[in-house]
Enzyme design. Structure first.
Site, PDB file in Angstrom:
ATOM      1  N   PRO A   2      -8.152  35.337 -35.893  1.00  0.00           N
ATOM      2  CA  PRO A   2      -8.284  36.487 -35.000  1.00  0.00           C
ATOM      3  C   PRO A   2      -9.168  36.230 -33.784  1.00  0.00           C
ATOM      4  CG  PRO A   2      -8.587  37.137 -37.280  1.00  0.00           C
ATOM      5  CD  PRO A   2      -8.604  35.645 -37.245  1.00  0.00           C
ATOM      6  N   GLU A   3      -8.551  36.015 -32.665  1.00  0.00           N
ATOM      7  CA  GLU A   3      -9.233  36.022 -31.376  1.00  0.00           C
ATOM      8  C   GLU A   3      -8.687  37.255 -30.655  1.00  0.00           C
ATOM      9  OE1 GLU A   3      -9.313  32.125 -29.460  1.00  0.00           O
ATOM     10  OE2 GLU A   3      -8.875  31.156 -31.352  1.00  0.00           O
ATOM     11  N   HIS A  91      -7.969  40.161 -52.351  1.00  0.00           N
ATOM     12  CA  HIS A  91      -8.780  40.188 -51.118  1.00  0.00           C
ATOM     13  C   HIS A  91      -8.554  41.428 -50.261  1.00  0.00           C
ATOM     14  CE1 HIS A  91     -10.006  36.215 -52.205  1.00  0.00           C
ATOM     15  NE2 HIS A  91      -8.813  35.701 -52.015  1.00  0.00           N
ATOM     16  N   ARG A 110     -11.930  35.117 -46.643  1.00  0.00           N
ATOM     17  CA  ARG A 110     -13.209  34.441 -46.429  1.00  0.00           C
ATOM     18  C   ARG A 110     -14.374  35.389 -46.160  1.00  0.00           C
ATOM     19  NH1 ARG A 110     -10.140  29.693 -43.418  1.00  0.00           N
ATOM     20  NH2 ARG A 110      -8.432  31.035 -44.044  1.00  0.00           N
ATOM     21  N   ARG A 152     -26.460  25.057 -16.162  1.00  0.00           N
ATOM     22  CA  ARG A 152     -26.224  24.776 -17.585  1.00  0.00           C
ATOM     23  C   ARG A 152     -25.570  23.423 -17.777  1.00  0.00           C
ATOM     24  NH1 ARG A 152     -24.517  30.109 -20.985  1.00  0.00           N
ATOM     25  NH2 ARG A 152     -25.903  31.601 -19.959  1.00  0.00           N
TER      26      ARG A 152
END
Length: 271
Positions: A2-3, A91, A110, A152
DNA sequence: CCCGATTCCTGTAGGC
DNA sequence: TGCCTACAGGAATCGG
């Protein structure tokens, strides 16, 4: 995993079935997710009507009259809206029962996902407060990236995945966007010229748009609100394609390890 | 402030 | 066949 595209696919999949519906019951079968589910959440949510579902980064914001429920899918989570009569699966950790004989179920092998409750404005929540701009907003621009990363030295791949820089871009789409932009994943983010940041912003948007159109990327666990997988995996340009030919130039795609994460890139197309 | 490493968790794949 | 290890990864947190 999931993004942003997977979360958006989920939002679009479940919103029509739950918006305007009343929650009749909340059954929590596993309280220990990434964060403990607040003990008061079932009582707070039960009896309320869903006003709508929004997305902020990878968080789903389920709006009720008296508060907002935040849902994060972690890396293996999925939400499915199905008939209340469907048997539970392994789950299935949280079940929301609605007044239309449908039930929403959070399945997360998870358990890196989370379900939280806030009665303050959601954007003030500690987990949302420091999030960067949405990739489709005007605030996410080459000027913004150039200024933010000016001094950076961290790799651009790592920077892209930092939710304080921009939300929604995880490991898969970071590799894909950098390929489209022709930028090497290990390049120091402070050493990318403005025109290349222009390409990167466009590339991030393009890859996220394509993935949303395909219903997201399913590598293993992900399914949309209707239980169907996403089909973007077939269109991935570099992710997971180590030693296979680059779709643009046929050079073998390379694998790289950056901060415990796999990156994939074309050594000829990305400098 | 910046940045890399560590941590949570379970299922699966690969090596022997 | 079975055991063991590595790996998958979102993102908070910690230590340098």
């Amino acid at each position: 995993m999931p993004e942003l595209p997977e979360v958006e696919t989920t939002r679009r999949g479940i919103a029509p079935g739950v918006s305007g519906r009343q929650v009749l019951a909340v059954d929590v079968r596993q309280w220990a997710l990434r964060w403990p589910i607040p003990a008061e959440l079932p009582a707070r949510v039960t009896g309320q009507v869903v006003r709508g579902i929004e997305r902020r980064g990878k968080y789903l914001l389920v709006r009720f009259e008296h508060g907002t429920m935040l849902v994060h899918l972690g890396m293996s989570g999925s939400l499915r809206l199905i008939s209340a009569a469907e048997p539970l699966r392994r789950h299935d950790h949280v079940i929301w029962q609605f007044d239309n004989d449908l039930s929403l179920r959070l399945n997360d092998p998870r358990r890196f996902g989370s379900v939280l409750w806030t009665e303050a404005p959601a954007e003030h929540h500690p987990l949302l407060r420091d999030l960067g701009p949405e990739p489709f907003s005007e605030a996410f621009s080459a000027e913004y990236l150039k200024r933010l990363t000016a001094h950076r030295r961290a790799a651009i791949k790592t920077t892209l995945m930092d939710a304080r820089v921009v939300v929604g871009v995880g490991n898969i789409y970071a590799s894909e966007a950098l390929f489209l932009a022709g930028i090497h994943p290990a390049r120091a983010s402070g050493r990318i010229a403005h025109p290349r940041y222009e390409r990167l912003v466009a590339a991030v948007r393009q890859v996220l748009e394509e993935a949303i159109a395909a219903g997201g990327t399913t590598l293993r666990d992900f399914v949309g609100g209707d239980g169907r997988p996403g089909y973007f995996a077939q269109q991935l340009r570099v992710y997971g394609r180590a030693s296979q030919p680059c779709r643009a130039c046929a050079a073998p795609v390379r694998h790289l390890r950056q901060g415990q994460r796999s990156s994939y890139f074309c050594p000829d197309c990305q400098k």
